[in-house]
Design an enzyme around this catalytic site. Sequence first.
Site, PDB file in Angstrom:
ATOM      1  CB  THR A   1      -1.095  -0.083   1.090  1.00 36.93           C
ATOM      2  OG1 THR A   1      -1.767  -1.097   1.030  1.00 36.93           O
ATOM      3  CG2 THR A   1      -1.818   1.104   1.401  1.00 36.93           C
TER       4      THR A   1
ATOM      5  CD  GLN B   1      -2.151 -10.822  -4.638  1.00 39.19           C
ATOM      6  OE1 GLN B   1      -1.877 -12.157  -4.564  1.00 39.19           O
ATOM      7  NE2 GLN B   1      -2.514 -10.484  -3.567  1.00 39.19           N
TER       8      GLN B   1
ATOM      9  CB  THR C   1      14.817   4.122  12.353  1.00 35.13           C
ATOM     10  OG1 THR C   1      15.327   5.566  12.894  1.00 35.13           O
ATOM     11  CG2 THR C   1      15.820   3.248  12.733  1.00 35.13           C
TER      12      THR C   1
ATOM     13  CB  CYS D   1      -8.420  -5.506   1.352  1.00 34.50           C
ATOM     14  SG  CYS D   1      -6.652  -5.877   1.225  1.00 34.50           S
TER      15      CYS D   1
END
Length: 403
Positions: free
Chosen positions: A72, A187, A247, A341
């Site tokens: 994402t 995918q 970081t 999702c």
Amino acid sequence: MTYLDNAATTPILQSAYEKMSPWINGSLYGNPSSIHSCGRCARNAIEQARQQVADMLNAESKEEIIFTSGGTEADNLAIFGMYSHLRDIDRRKIVTTPIEHHAILRQMDGAEDYGIYYVMAPVDHNGVVDLAALEDMLRYPRVDVPSYFGMVSVMLANNETGVIQPLREIAELCHSYDMLVHTDAVQAVGHMKVDVQELGVDMLSLSGHKFGAADGIGALYVRKGVQPLLMPQIVGGSQERGNRAGTENVAGIVSLGEAARWDVATRPWRYSHLYDERLAFMLGIEQEMGGDIGKHGFRVNCEDADRLPNILSLTIDGVESESLLFMMDQDDVYISAGSACSSGSPEPSHVLKAMGMSDTEAKQTVRISVGQDNYHQELIAAGMLLAKNVKRIRKMNGEKIAI
Ligand code: PLP
């Protein structure tokens, strides 16, 4: 249990876990930006992983890999990150498709407030981009949408159907119109050979948890010449050469590097193993239904398209996918209705609808996604169980479908 939801997430590879665990259990630590030995050790681990990911993608250099928190974020960085460049050159139109993941599609919300316009490329009944229609769209642009085409984003393989796009042709065509080319390969990576030079893309997103690395790690490939155009979406320190501050997730990055190495090393047999497993699942259904499953109200979606070997999308007449999922779950076999999702959402899948399915058909569609840990007999048994549950549901519904 039989886990057949690998397109949602895969179990972590043992070797990836072993490589990352010293960075979690306190044996190894150090901020990669520190110049002492501990920091340099972390930096080396990151740079080794970067090289492994670059090798998997056949990138020209490891500097073309930017680590992110997942697919994402990589998708968001690729597109939001180009908004200011597209505005600067007044090429503010982005082409995408209606079958993309929400990580792409939701970026369209409110885009016009930023002076950016999205246009959908038409897809056929398999969700494959219609190249001729795309070319027409570029050659004869709609006059009611301002500005010029600057960028295209088309996924390499779909998360619900596994269908693979003709990306090299799309990239060639769009480059001939001086557009930037991004692909969401979340995918595809780990399930087909993905070579950024062969594909000819400028940017490519991937996600670790889809092919054996840890959750919460991914990467965006950005071709060297294109990197100066990218605007970071997370600002702060100068990590990732200023493209993504914060970081680094050393443990996650190390696991991603190992998954990439493993993908390259096991490619020759693993992709065909996945294909055989999918076939075994189909055999199980056929065995239980007694032959040609098409005659029993089963439809394999996109069978005539180029597909990933691990994903099977099935539409089953008279059977709500949610009920089937629930029954399979009771027997410890885990499948999915469309993508993870969007499951739990009352809306039928936007991907299946874009392919021309009705709401009813879309709600009768399940996704089975196999992984390298599955084995033949297990898949046959799971296919038989699915068919048994289909019979039970139809019986409960009292439907007159031949079984
Ligand atoms: N793009 C596609 C095609 C996906 O299938 C997914 C996840 O399912 C994503 C993007 C999002 O990736 P992540 O879960 O790593 O954020």
